[in-house]
Design an enzyme around this catalytic site. Structure first.
Site, PDB file in Angstrom:
ATOM      1  N   ARG A 245       0.843  -1.188   0.000  1.00 28.12           N
ATOM      2  CA  ARG A 245       0.000   0.000   0.000  1.00 28.12           C
ATOM      3  C   ARG A 245       0.885   1.247   0.000  1.00 28.12           C
ATOM      4  O   ARG A 245       1.952   1.258   0.617  1.00 28.12           O
ATOM      5  CB  ARG A 245      -0.890  -0.023   1.244  1.00 28.12           C
ATOM      6  CG  ARG A 245      -1.954   1.072   1.309  1.00 28.12           C
ATOM      7  CD  ARG A 245      -2.973   0.949   0.227  1.00 28.12           C
ATOM      8  NE  ARG A 245      -4.196   1.684   0.545  1.00 28.12           N
ATOM      9  CZ  ARG A 245      -5.049   2.118  -0.381  1.00 28.12           C
ATOM     10  NH1 ARG A 245      -4.813   1.909  -1.663  1.00 28.12           N
ATOM     11  NH2 ARG A 245      -6.155   2.748  -0.031  1.00 28.12           N
TER      12      ARG A 245
ATOM     13  N   THR B 167      -8.689   0.343 -10.237  1.00 27.57           N
ATOM     14  CA  THR B 167      -8.252  -0.863  -9.553  1.00 27.57           C
ATOM     15  C   THR B 167      -8.387  -2.075 -10.476  1.00 27.57           C
ATOM     16  O   THR B 167      -9.235  -2.114 -11.359  1.00 27.57           O
ATOM     17  CB  THR B 167      -9.043  -1.107  -8.241  1.00 27.57           C
ATOM     18  OG1 THR B 167      -9.065   0.097  -7.491  1.00 27.57           O
ATOM     19  CG2 THR B 167      -8.437  -2.197  -7.403  1.00 27.57           C
TER      20      THR B 167
ATOM     21  N   THR C 100      -3.869  -0.909  -7.583  1.00 25.24           N
ATOM     22  CA  THR C 100      -4.683   0.259  -7.913  1.00 25.24           C
ATOM     23  C   THR C 100      -3.868   1.542  -7.971  1.00 25.24           C
ATOM     24  O   THR C 100      -2.751   1.611  -7.443  1.00 25.24           O
ATOM     25  CB  THR C 100      -5.809   0.424  -6.875  1.00 25.24           C
ATOM     26  OG1 THR C 100      -6.698   1.455  -7.271  1.00 25.24           O
ATOM     27  CG2 THR C 100      -5.237   0.753  -5.501  1.00 25.24           C
TER      28      THR C 100
END
Length: 574
Positions: free
Chosen positions: A105, A378, A396
């Site tokens: 992330r 995404t 994404t």
């Protein structure tokens, strides 16, 4: 008893005993089918699926194929993902039996304080949160490609990235989704010279059938392939990224770029009926929400209910999971997430007890507005190889084409993931979800995500599943899992009609033709607001290994005509 009768009984007993042994032997034979007889890959673009099989043919495993597929998607789906974004890789190593969650992330730069995203009136500045350099977090996907390749793969990075580099340099045919998405984001994208150099290279906006070449992105990928982590986060590429961000008024530092690291986390596991579900932990909200929803629903036999009551109960489970998402979930490195309590069966029983079988439970904030829709942002892919290794990955750049900004000379379209933080407590983001302190931005913190790559496993089936869709990812995967539990094939699961509820706004969103007028009327009579006829959403990609028949199959969402699920024997080149 006559001698003849005795002889008949002995023969019958012998026959029954032999039949029992034959059944047991057959079961034992089925149990021995511990490795698939080929490989299956499902992704959102046929070129990415082919890239994965190319890596397998070169002697790679599912993890090499994941790197190849991920990088290829980063090239052919700039509308959905890219190396300027991030992702979650859920891996299963067949040899060790270990599952691992690779968290790539994006992280907040030091400059990203909540105050930086407020306008003069103290309201959230949506333009700054969603567009341009301030909307971008430090990318994580390049680090994930290096990490997965070096720790779990067999091939050198230059081999697994070769298909993506080739596609970027030679180009690919623009498809309708890219053209439509560019049209909706054109004003933002054409603010930035680096973006114009890529998407207006021939003098006009991308059109279906044209060939989109990305030579600068090919060069950036070549540096990544040659130098690994340092090829992106340091050196030539890093300097261009930092300059491009600074020239547009953003604030990144060389130290925070070079300091980015992927994190390996323990996946979440829980049981639903006869299935073991393995899924992602925070900073994804999807795994906990799945556990809550499925454990709530485990109290009913959904197949025995009429459609309206089945949908009612599923919606009520969705409502409760999204309410908890709002208040409790965030980056576990910064806040204490009550994972054990939220995933507890006892907690689910309590939530289930609060559901009225005939009446909707009003959400805390009522609104008839439809949930903001994400359909193209995404992407997801699922892989099982001939050793039983498997991968479920969602990646994404957040909104369509991310921030819209490409730092000149890089070809890297930056994400706009900062909007996934609670930049202003209690204010909904682009997907209509909101948050509070648990998801407030802090330097190095990872914003909460809905990405939910997952595995399902029963005594005879192994499944990888996931998809895109913003906050709708979670309910998309839920509906897919319920489809598998009902006995559907992967392609049938990928095609299932979708509906969604996220606590606030208090409304059911549904694709066109998901519900009959009679079902809508019944739901409304229970107190639900139903928004029917919405555009389709999601792009579910899933693969299945049936151990009983030792067959592989895949499903690619029919809503996306350029996706591809394929199964092949995997004869490997030397």
């Amino acid at each position: 008893m006559t001698r003849t009768l005795r002889r008949v009984l002995v023969l019958c007993a012998t026959w029954l005993l032999l039949a029992t042994f034959q059944v047991a032997a057959a079961d034992a034979k089925v149990a021995l089918a511990q490795r698939p007889n080929g490989a299956a890959i499902a992704s959102a673009h046929k070129l990415a699926t082919e890239a994965g099989f190319e890596a397998l043919a070169k002697g790679g495993n599912a993890f090499d194929a994941a790197v190849a597929t991920s990088a290829a998607l980063a090239v052919v789906e700039p509308i959905s993902s890219g190396i300027g974004g991030g992702g979650f890789f859920l891996l299963h190593d067949a040899k060790s039996g270990r599952d691992v969650f690779v968290d790539a992330r994006e992280t907040a730069p030091e400059s990203a304080t909540p105050e930086a995203y407020l306008d003069k009136a103290g309201e959230l500045d949506h333009d700054r949160a969603e567009n341009g350099p301030w909307s971008a977090g430090i990318p994580g996907l390049p680090a994930a490609l290096v990490h997965v390749a070096t720790k779990y793969g067999r091939l050198p990075l230059r081999t697994s990235l070769a298909p993506a580099i080739r596609i970027a340099r030679e180009g690919f045919e623009i498809y309708p989704r890219l053209e439509r998405g560019y049209g909706s984001r054109r004003e933002v994208m054409e603010r930035y010279p680096g973006t114009r150099a890529v998407f207006l290279a021939d003098g006009d906006a991308p059109k279906v059938g044209e060939i989109l070449k990305q030579p600068e992105l090919a060069h950036t990928l070549e540096l990544l392939a040659e130098k690994g982590f340092d090829g992106f986060y340091k050196g030539e590429t890093a300097k261009k990224l930092l300059k491009g961000v600074a020239d547009e008024g953003g604030k990144w530092t060389a130290e925070e770029l070079a300091g980015y690291r992927v994190k390996e986390r323990e996946p979440l596991r829980f049981a639903y009926k006869d299935w073991t579900i393995t899924t992602v932990a925070p900073p994804s909200s999807g795994g906990i929400a799945l556990a809550q929803m499925l454990q709530i629903l485990a109290g009913w036999d959904l197949q025995e209910l009429d459609e309206a009551h089945r949908v009612h109960l599923i919606v009520e489970a969705m409502r409760r999971a999204f309410r908890d998402r709002t208040f409790y979930l965030g980056d576990p490195d910064f806040v204490q997430v009550p994972v054990q309590r939220l995933m507890s069966k006892d907690y689910a029983i309590g939530l289930r007890a609060s559901i009225h079988p005939e009446k909707a439970t009003p959400s805390a904030l009522l609104s008839g507005q439809p949930t903001p829709l994400e359909d193209d942002e995404t992407t997801h892919f699922s892989i099982i190889d001939d050793e039983g290794n498997r991968v479920s990955t969602t990646q994404t750049v957040n909104l369509l084409y991310g921030s819209g900004m490409i730092p000149p000379g890089t070809g890297v379209l930056l994400n706009d993931e900062m909007d996934d933080f609670a930049l202003r407590p209690g204010t909904p983001n682009a997907f209509g979800v909101m948050g509070y302190e648990a998801n407030a931005p802090k330097p190095g913190k990872r914003m909460l995500s809905s990405m939910t790559p997952s595995f399902m496993e029963s005594k005879d089936k192994v499944i990888a599943i996931g998809g895109p869709g913003g906050s709708r990812i979670i309910t998309e995967v839920l509906i897919g899992m319920l489809g598998y539990d009902a006995g559907l094939s992967p392609q049938e699961v990928a095609a299932l009609p979708r509906f969604h509820h996220q606590w606030m706004p208090d409304a059911i969103s549904a694709e066109k033709n998901t519900f009959s007028p009679q079902v809508v009327e019944a739901l409304q009579a229970m107190g639900h607001t139903v928004n029917v006829g919405e555009s389709t959403w999601g792009n579910l990609q899933t693969v299945q290994w049936d151990r009983r028949t030792n067959t592989l199959s895949g499903g690619s969402d029919p809503r996306n005509p350029v996706g591809k699920a394929d199964v092949r024997a995997t004869a490997k080149s030397p």
